[in-house]
Design a protein around this motif. Structure first.
Motif, PDB file in Angstrom:
ATOM      1  N   ASN A   1      45.875  40.576  33.511  1.00 40.76           N
ATOM      2  CA  ASN A   1      45.016  41.485  34.267  1.00 40.76           C
ATOM      3  C   ASN A   1      45.239  41.341  35.762  1.00 40.76           C
ATOM      4  N   LEU A   2      45.545  40.127  36.217  1.00 42.74           N
ATOM      5  CA  LEU A   2      45.861  39.909  37.627  1.00 42.74           C
ATOM      6  C   LEU A   2      47.302  40.307  37.955  1.00 42.74           C
ATOM      7  N   GLY A   3      48.166  40.283  36.951  1.00 45.04           N
ATOM      8  CA  GLY A   3      49.570  40.585  37.192  1.00 45.04           C
ATOM      9  C   GLY A   3      49.814  42.012  37.623  1.00 45.04           C
TER      10      GLY A   3
ATOM     11  N   ARG B   1      51.523  45.661  42.182  1.00 47.72           N
ATOM     12  CA  ARG B   1      51.238  46.774  43.094  1.00 47.72           C
ATOM     13  C   ARG B   1      51.168  46.276  44.536  1.00 47.72           C
ATOM     14  N   ALA B   2      50.587  45.092  44.750  1.00 48.28           N
ATOM     15  CA  ALA B   2      50.524  44.527  46.098  1.00 48.28           C
ATOM     16  C   ALA B   2      51.927  44.233  46.618  1.00 48.28           C
TER      17      ALA B   2
ATOM     18  N   CYS C   1      58.461  47.621  41.236  1.00 53.02           N
ATOM     19  CA  CYS C   1      57.099  47.089  41.159  1.00 53.02           C
ATOM     20  C   CYS C   1      56.121  48.135  40.639  1.00 53.02           C
ATOM     21  N   GLU C   2      56.185  49.324  41.188  1.00 50.05           N
ATOM     22  CA  GLU C   2      55.269  50.379  40.763  1.00 50.05           C
ATOM     23  C   GLU C   2      55.527  50.787  39.315  1.00 50.05           C
TER      24      GLU C   2
ATOM     25  N   PHE D   1      50.040  35.784  44.984  1.00 51.00           N
ATOM     26  CA  PHE D   1      49.564  36.695  46.035  1.00 51.00           C
ATOM     27  C   PHE D   1      49.891  36.145  47.419  1.00 51.00           C
ATOM     28  N   ALA D   2      49.780  34.822  47.591  1.00 50.27           N
ATOM     29  CA  ALA D   2      50.098  34.211  48.890  1.00 50.27           C
ATOM     30  C   ALA D   2      51.574  34.378  49.228  1.00 50.27           C
TER      31      ALA D   2
END
Length: 225
Positions: free
Chosen positions: A51-53, A58-59, A78-79, A123-124
């Motif tokens: 769910n976080l992936g 997208r980020a 990515c998209e 994310f970092a």
């Protein structure tokens, strides 16, 4: 004399190899000590990671799109991959429901700290180092898929319903193709030592995060977890 040039993927594999071994050992320890309970707990945390992936990809795509034409292929990937993976989160919840478990309980359960930590690392890396970094973790996750016979043996050993494995079994085939695609992107984009180290950091965080989770649960009694 022929000089063999090590590919970027081979280099990544060589640096991550020790962590693969630990990952497999701690998973086996968890299943030996916790059986079906260990499987259901892991499936719940896999839901949170998946769910976080999707927002992670997208980020990464958004940031890549601001960094110039060199990143265009990666941003597009990515998209596309986020769109492809998004329904699989729901598939996993459906598997849980088909197997007679409470899907809402899985959604409501808080992610374990190890899962939050290794996904936070991704994310970092995207925001502070290079969005291409996530190829390290995704390559590890999708370039080394489970084998169908191994999943079926797990179901038989712990009397788990096969319906719980539908999404996992789908990925045993789909991830083989995805792994090849990701390997090609790594060869294209791992063009500097900084990027290589970012890929290693991403893959290592994924493997050590899951290994720490497996190890902690395997040493806890059911009452403690």
């Amino acid at each position: 004399m022929t000089v063999t040039v090590e590919s970027q993927v081979d280099r990544l594999e060589n640096e991550l190899r020790p962590y693969y071994g630990i990952h497999k050992i701690t998973w086996r320890n968890l299943m030996s000590s916790r059986g079906a309970e260990g499987f259901w707990g892991t499936l719940g945390q896999l839901y949170h990671a998946m769910n976080l992936g999707v927002p992670l990809m997208r980020a990464a795509g958004r940031r890549a799109s601001t960094l110039g034409p060199e990143y265009a292929e990666f941003a597009h990937w990515c998209e596309h991959h986020a769109d492809e993976e998004a329904p699989h989160v729901e598939w996993l919840l459906n598997d849980v429901a088909k197997a007679g478990r409470d899907r809402q309980a899985m959604v409501d359960a808080f992610p374990e700290p190890e899962i939050l930590a290794f996904m936070g690392t991704q994310f970092a890396l995207v925001e502070q180092v290079d969005p291409v970094a996530i190829l390290g973790y995704i390559y590890v996750a999708e370039g080394h898929p489970n084998q169908p016979d191994g999943l079926q043996a797990l179901a038989a050993r712990f009397d788990l319903p096969l319906e719980a494995f539908d999404t996992l079994l789908f990925h045993t085939e789909a991830d083989t193709e995805h792994g090849e695609e990701i390997a090609e992107l790594i060869e294209r984009y791992a063009t500097s030592e900084r990027r290589h180290q970012a890929l290693v950091a991403s893959g290592r965080a994924f493997l050590t995060g899951w290994s720490s989770y497996f190890s902690r649960l395997s040493t806890q009694s059911p009452a403690q977890s």
